[in-house]
Design a protein around this motif. Structure first.
Motif, mmCIF file in Angstrom:
data_model
loop_
_atom_site.group_PDB
_atom_site.id
_atom_site.type_symbol
_atom_site.label_atom_id
_atom_site.label_comp_id
_atom_site.label_asym_id
_atom_site.label_seq_id
_atom_site.Cartn_x
_atom_site.Cartn_y
_atom_site.Cartn_z
ATOM 1 N N VAL A 277 0.841 -1.196 0.000
ATOM 2 C CA VAL A 277 0.000 0.000 0.000
ATOM 3 C C VAL A 277 0.874 1.244 0.000
ATOM 4 O O VAL A 277 0.558 2.256 -0.649
ATOM 5 N N GLU A 281 0.664 4.694 -2.172
ATOM 6 C CA GLU A 281 0.441 5.957 -1.455
ATOM 7 C C GLU A 281 1.550 6.972 -1.725
ATOM 8 O O GLU A 281 1.298 8.178 -1.784
ATOM 9 N N LYS A 295 -8.239 2.490 -1.230
ATOM 10 C CA LYS A 295 -8.545 1.736 -0.010
ATOM 11 C C LYS A 295 -9.884 1.016 -0.120
ATOM 12 O O LYS A 295 -10.019 -0.136 0.308
ATOM 13 N N ARG A 298 -9.417 -2.028 -2.428
ATOM 14 C CA ARG A 298 -8.575 -3.036 -1.779
ATOM 15 C C ARG A 298 -9.356 -3.762 -0.680
ATOM 16 O O ARG A 298 -9.250 -4.980 -0.538
ATOM 17 N N ASP A 299 -10.137 -3.030 0.067
ATOM 18 C CA ASP A 299 -10.943 -3.654 1.120
ATOM 19 C C ASP A 299 -11.985 -4.606 0.527
ATOM 20 O O ASP A 299 -12.242 -5.683 1.084
#
Length: 310
Positions: A277, A281, A295, A298-299
């Protein structure tokens, strides 16, 4: 009148019986046979390697979209066959996908170097609870544009159909580490995209696309020129939550925003491509909307069962 009709019926019956004698009665096929099962051929190194792959992973690999042939009858001594093909022309949504062209491998031996990469890269990260029915390896392929689940034209990129995932051939031995990682990210992207629809569509609209829609006061933000979103030229597409795609053939961050589906694909690819990540970022540190959307996706894919090192 009735006598004539009776003669005609009798004549038709005789002709029907005579026709039946010329052709053998069709035999019922074995409907319970699973053609998505690889059988061993120890005399053929490629077929044997594919069988070993199937034994280790449970996933069949094919180099021909015709996967089975069954004799269903006989006509004047000539056998009649039924051919079983992989479902290339149908999507998970149930409609017929158009604009599909592909070329089979010139030699099946070329797929051998790909097997370890698929096993160690793709299958090691795919969800254990979602079946992968089969993989079809081809030399090259193209899937048409707007009729293809609404996304842009796909050229030589993996794409998931009803019961198979079509992959263009590569030779990992001639590629860089980054290129191999990109290929696996494309395979995971194609597979995840198919499985996201339609079950996660509402969640994606509510928590992913909404981030971009709320960044602009206007009614439309997708498929729009950047000049209409930022007339004074002070904003970039990333400021609205758009990133470059690594998968479909959309307009790369220049003048227009992508289709909603291509927006999703770009994030799926990034989720699978970046090792950590933090790597993602660091690239988009100045674009908070991009980080939010990353995010969210990805979740969701972790919720689906896709696996990550961290």
């Amino acid at each position: 009148m009735y006598k004539i009709n009776g003669y005609i019926l009798a004549l038709l019956l005789v002709l029907l019986l005579a026709g039946c004698k010329k052709e053998a009665v069709l035999q019922p096929s074995n409907k319970d046979e699973n053609n998505l099962v690889v059988k061993d051929n120890p005399a053929d190194p490629v077929d044997h390697a594919i069988y070993q792959f199937f034994q280790a992973t449970g996933v069949p690999i094919f180099y021909n979209d015709t996967i089975a042939r069954q004799q269903v009858g006989d006509s004047a001594g000539i056998p009649r066959y039924s051919f079983q093909k992989l479902s290339i022309a149908y999507s998970i949504t149930g409609y017929r996908t158009r604009g599909i062209t592909f070329k089979l491998l010139p030699r099946k031996e070329v797929l051998l170097p790909l097997l370890p990469l698929l096993k160690g890269g793709f299958l090691s990260r795919a969800p254990l609870n979602i079946p992968i029915y089969s993989l079809l390896i081809v030399e090259r392929m193209q899937v048409g544009g707007s009729l293809n689940n609404g996304i842009s034209t796909i050229m030589n990129k993996p794409y998931a159909f009803l019961n198979t995932l079509m992959l263009p051939i590569i030779n990992p031995d001639t590629m860089t580490v980054a290129s191999r990682r990109s290929y696996i990210a494309e395979v995971l992207t194609a597979f995840a995209y198919q499985k996201l629809l339609p079950g996660y569509s509402k969640q994606i609209d509510d928590s992913f696309h909404s981030i971009t829609k709320k960044s602009y006061d206007g009614e439309l933000i997708y498929i729009q020129p950047l000049s209409s979103l930022s007339p004074d030229g002070s904003k970039q597409l990333e400021d609205f939550g758009f990133i470059e795609t690594g998968y479909s053939s959309t307009l790369i961050l220049q003048e227009y925003t992508p289709l909603p589906q291509d927006d999703l694909l770009s994030y799926l690819y990034s989720v699978f491509f970046y090792d950590t990540v933090a790597d993602f970022e660091s690239r988009y540190a100045n674009h908070p909307l991009v980080l939010q959307k990353f995010k969210v996706i990805r979740d969701i894919v972790k919720q689906m069962g896709f696996r990550f090192a961290n």
